[in-house]
Scaffold this motif. Sequence first.
Motif: not given
Length: 234
Positions: A17-25, A47-51, A132-143
Amino acid sequence: MNHSVFRLTLPILFGYLPLGMAFGVLFATQLDFAWWIAPLMGILIFAGAGQILAVSLLAAGAGLVEVFVAMFVLNARHLFYGLSLLGQFRGAGWRKLYLIFGLTDETYSLLTSRPRGADRAYEQTVDFRITAFNQSYWVIGCTLGAVLADNVVFDSTGIEFALVALFIVLTLEQFKALGDSFPIWTGAAAAGTAMVVIPPAHQLIGAIGIVTMVLLLHYRRSEARRKDGEVSHG
């Protein structure tokens, strides 16, 4: 089942969640694209670090070919993960492609360290839901990060350490599951060696290559000793 899967993936939730939010920002503030492309990348690329690397390269004016090559090199370690799980994913049917696609570092750690039963179909269903759960956490953070970037001002310095903390937790879980510290010390030694003798651009791949060779040799010697033991006892 979903409740138990959620409990298993809680450490990933607190990291993604925080990493996805950091990417989104970063995406919304450094690139001139619509905000919804950030979660779309989380869905199609995942791809967290890749994105995050892609955002930095695109912001610096790199071309799509350069971004693709850089992301491929950064995520090439997933090839090794997939090879080690071919047997585990065999017979998964339509879920197999998604299990391969969603195989991140953190998901790999969970899939290889959790206790497994004899029912292969059930365990593959659990693997699918974990992914699927793990990807959903990442997508929610990105959003969340992309949507809030223009409305909330905050200092995100140090937020990247969440990834380091997450890897520490997963490493400890692997040690508890395996009861063997040799892979951990081998990985640390390989990383140190790569930092000393390999150029920075290739250190990750170099460290992966070193630790893979050492662990394969260690596995072969362990198997040889096991077979010798079986012969002597037979």
